[in-house]
Design an enzyme around this catalytic site. Sequence first.
Site, PDB file in Angstrom:
ATOM      1  N   GLY A 221       0.824  -1.212   0.000  1.00 26.73           N
ATOM      2  CA  GLY A 221       0.000   0.000   0.000  1.00 26.73           C
ATOM      3  C   GLY A 221       0.856   1.260   0.000  1.00 26.73           C
ATOM      4  N   GLU A 238      -6.974  -0.614   1.378  1.00 27.65           N
ATOM      5  CA  GLU A 238      -7.432  -1.441   2.512  1.00 27.65           C
ATOM      6  C   GLU A 238      -6.269  -2.354   2.867  1.00 27.65           C
ATOM      7  OE1 GLU A 238     -10.073  -1.238   4.256  1.00 27.65           O
ATOM      8  OE2 GLU A 238     -11.647  -0.343   3.030  1.00 27.65           O
ATOM      9  N   CYS A 272      -7.618 -10.527   7.299  1.00 23.48           N
ATOM     10  CA  CYS A 272      -7.107  -9.213   7.727  1.00 23.48           C
ATOM     11  C   CYS A 272      -7.623  -8.837   9.110  1.00 23.48           C
ATOM     12  CB  CYS A 272      -7.474  -8.147   6.705  1.00 23.48           C
ATOM     13  SG  CYS A 272      -9.227  -8.121   6.316  1.00 23.48           S
TER      14      CYS A 272
HETATM   15  P1  NAD Z   1       0.379  -8.063  -1.095  1.00 26.36           P
HETATM   16  O1  NAD Z   1       0.426  -6.630  -0.701  1.00 26.36           O
HETATM   17  O2  NAD Z   1       1.640  -8.830  -1.114  1.00 26.36           O
HETATM   18  O3  NAD Z   1      -0.219  -8.210  -2.595  1.00 26.36           O
HETATM   19  C1  NAD Z   1      -1.488  -7.694  -2.940  1.00 26.36           C
HETATM   20  C2  NAD Z   1      -1.524  -7.429  -4.445  1.00 26.36           C
HETATM   21  O4  NAD Z   1      -0.627  -6.372  -4.767  1.00 26.36           O
HETATM   22  C3  NAD Z   1      -1.122  -8.609  -5.308  1.00 26.36           C
HETATM   23  O5  NAD Z   1      -1.986  -8.676  -6.421  1.00 26.36           O
HETATM   24  C4  NAD Z   1       0.308  -8.263  -5.716  1.00 26.36           C
HETATM   25  O6  NAD Z   1       0.717  -8.850  -6.937  1.00 26.36           O
HETATM   26  C5  NAD Z   1       0.197  -6.756  -5.867  1.00 26.36           C
HETATM   27  N1  NAD Z   1       1.459  -6.010  -5.728  1.00 26.36           N
HETATM   28  C6  NAD Z   1       2.581  -6.375  -5.036  1.00 26.36           C
HETATM   29  N2  NAD Z   1       3.486  -5.366  -5.083  1.00 26.36           N
HETATM   30  C7  NAD Z   1       2.944  -4.372  -5.829  1.00 26.36           C
HETATM   31  C8  NAD Z   1       3.369  -3.048  -6.208  1.00 26.36           C
HETATM   32  N3  NAD Z   1       4.555  -2.559  -5.831  1.00 26.36           N
HETATM   33  N4  NAD Z   1       2.527  -2.283  -6.940  1.00 26.36           N
HETATM   34  C9  NAD Z   1       1.302  -2.745  -7.282  1.00 26.36           C
HETATM   35  N5  NAD Z   1       0.855  -3.974  -6.972  1.00 26.36           N
HETATM   36  C10 NAD Z   1       1.648  -4.766  -6.237  1.00 26.36           C
HETATM   37  O7  NAD Z   1      -0.693  -8.744  -0.155  1.00 26.36           O
HETATM   38  P2  NAD Z   1      -1.134 -10.293  -0.090  1.00 26.36           P
HETATM   39  O8  NAD Z   1      -0.047 -11.100   0.509  1.00 26.36           O
HETATM   40  O9  NAD Z   1      -1.688 -10.688  -1.416  1.00 26.36           O
HETATM   41  O10 NAD Z   1      -2.374 -10.209   0.919  1.00 26.36           O
HETATM   42  C11 NAD Z   1      -2.256 -10.270   2.313  1.00 26.36           C
HETATM   43  C12 NAD Z   1      -2.380  -8.882   2.905  1.00 26.36           C
HETATM   44  O11 NAD Z   1      -3.624  -8.275   2.539  1.00 26.36           O
HETATM   45  C13 NAD Z   1      -2.388  -8.905   4.438  1.00 26.36           C
HETATM   46  O12 NAD Z   1      -1.595  -7.851   4.924  1.00 26.36           O
HETATM   47  C14 NAD Z   1      -3.860  -8.659   4.782  1.00 26.36           C
HETATM   48  O13 NAD Z   1      -4.073  -8.123   6.064  1.00 26.36           O
HETATM   49  C15 NAD Z   1      -4.260  -7.731   3.693  1.00 26.36           C
HETATM   50  N6  NAD Z   1      -5.719  -7.682   3.499  1.00 26.36           N
HETATM   51  C16 NAD Z   1      -6.402  -6.577   3.919  1.00 26.36           C
HETATM   52  C17 NAD Z   1      -7.788  -6.539   3.802  1.00 26.36           C
HETATM   53  C18 NAD Z   1      -8.585  -5.340   4.254  1.00 26.36           C
HETATM   54  O14 NAD Z   1      -9.781  -5.308   4.019  1.00 26.36           O
HETATM   55  N7  NAD Z   1      -7.996  -4.378   4.909  1.00 26.36           N
HETATM   56  C19 NAD Z   1      -8.464  -7.635   3.251  1.00 26.36           C
HETATM   57  C20 NAD Z   1      -7.719  -8.740   2.825  1.00 26.36           C
HETATM   58  C21 NAD Z   1      -6.343  -8.767   2.961  1.00 26.36           C
END
Ligand code: NAD
Length: 462
Positions: A221, A238, A272
């Site tokens: 994020g 999120e 999450c």
């Molecule tokens: P992640 O941040 O590793 O990846 C999420 C997505 O982002 C993937 O599609 C990935 O390919 C992409 N991505 C990775 N680096 C990027 C970049 N630099 N620029 C753009 N896109 C990029 O997360 P994850 O491991 O897939 O998911 C787990 C995380 O998500 C946990 O931290 C969890 O708490 C969170 N989450 C939050 C919510 C919420 O509602 N707040 C809901 C579900 C999951």
Amino acid sequence: MTPPPDVTDHSKPTLVSINPYDGSIVGEVTVTPSDQVPDVVSKARQAQQAWGARSLSERRDVLKPLGKLIEDRTDDFAKLITLEMGKPINESKGEIAATVGRLEHELDAIVEALTCEQLDDGTTCSTIYHDPFGVCACITPWNFPLMMPHWLVLPALMAGNAVVLKPSEESPVVAQLYIDVLNQLLPPGVLQIVHGQDDQGKALVAADVDLICFTGSRETGKHIMAAASSGLKRVILELGSKDPLVVLEDADVKAAARFAAGNSFRNAGQVCVSTERVYVPKSIAQPFIDELVKASGEIVIGDGLDEATVLGPMVNAGQRDHVLKQIDDAIADGAQVAFGHEGHHGNFVMPTVLTAITHDMDIARTETFGPVACVITVNDEDEAIRLANDSDFGLGAVVFGEPDHASKVARRLNAGMIGVNKSVGGACGAPWVGARQSGYGYHASRDGHRQFCQPRVVSLAK
Ligand code: NAD
């Protein structure tokens, strides 16, 4: 069981999806070369013109059949969710029901939120329109591989945006099926999918998009927010969390302990709003721990496709290793194992209860995202609240106690969503919202739906 191989062969233009239970191949999708992402976005921009020109009710009518289309394929979706990321089949079915079970109501709520409004103060008459931004990039995680894309794609489309979805590389096949089903309803180009890893996500963020809706880790994020800043692109983030459960002295100890087990181990802790820290007063700590251990011992572990399974494997070896390292570091620093931490195999992390956790341990501060219940004993509720709030995260929190008392404590917790004697989910129409570094912008609810729109005000003198 031998740990399955890691997923992706970077030399091939395909992304192979691997079952974390046994290492078998679930399917594969074609990777979108990063340099083709701008063309995808340009096609979306063209298609958006006609889509955005339709009325809200027309867009609702186009999307209405989606619920039935997905429900009719519940078995296909549920099996794929379980195969791709290990979630027990009953939880996969629950995810589908929670995603589309109230679709028509949700569509009506979006129409109501985005219908233009009139204001008249006696001298000026204004109309507030909720217009589409243009092209919306949706980037999603793997832990709810159907629900997370849907939560972003649906309001973005309803607002009249064209959408480009970049789903997680861990769950591309479920995402592809979702997009294929939706595209039976939509004109070409309004909804497209880009497959790949972080490179494709970065390329999408850098492309000519107007709004970036992201659900995923806090670290990603931050990268997205930084990358979006040069063009002042709108973002809705999120993010992850480290949700506390505060148990008060007047709590129903058994109910609180059962909740702690359920919410620490659901989806192998990969939620999450999982319970990641439990604050319990000394006076009730032992009965609480005894009940938590008892509940942990009842969990059925196994193949997610087996109806009896409650806990499946972690999504991949990297996530497994992160969880095991946090547990081992905590033990080295003095944590006690009250239950579990033996028999880990393949991608499985056995449900584990740790006590004597202290606030300075990494496991009390960094998101675990694994099946671990961490008990922190406190002197009183003020200490519990102070420690619960001493975190950069703030997605959810839960308080167990006598309802009036617990409701007052809830108001002292610095999170976006707080459950009293229940999980954090709010009534229909409530926002899904994180505080502090767990979110920036939010969705669901009238105000959440409006974040997918550009407000425009047209005013006339009276
Ligand atoms: P992640 O941040 O590793 O990846 C999420 C997505 O982002 C993937 O599609 C990935 O390919 C992409 N991505 C990775 N680096 C990027 C970049 N630099 N620029 C753009 N896109 C990029 O997360 P994850 O491991 O897939 O998911 C787990 C995380 O998500 C946990 O931290 C969890 O708490 C969170 N989450 C939050 C919510 C919420 O509602 N707040 C809901 C579900 C999951």
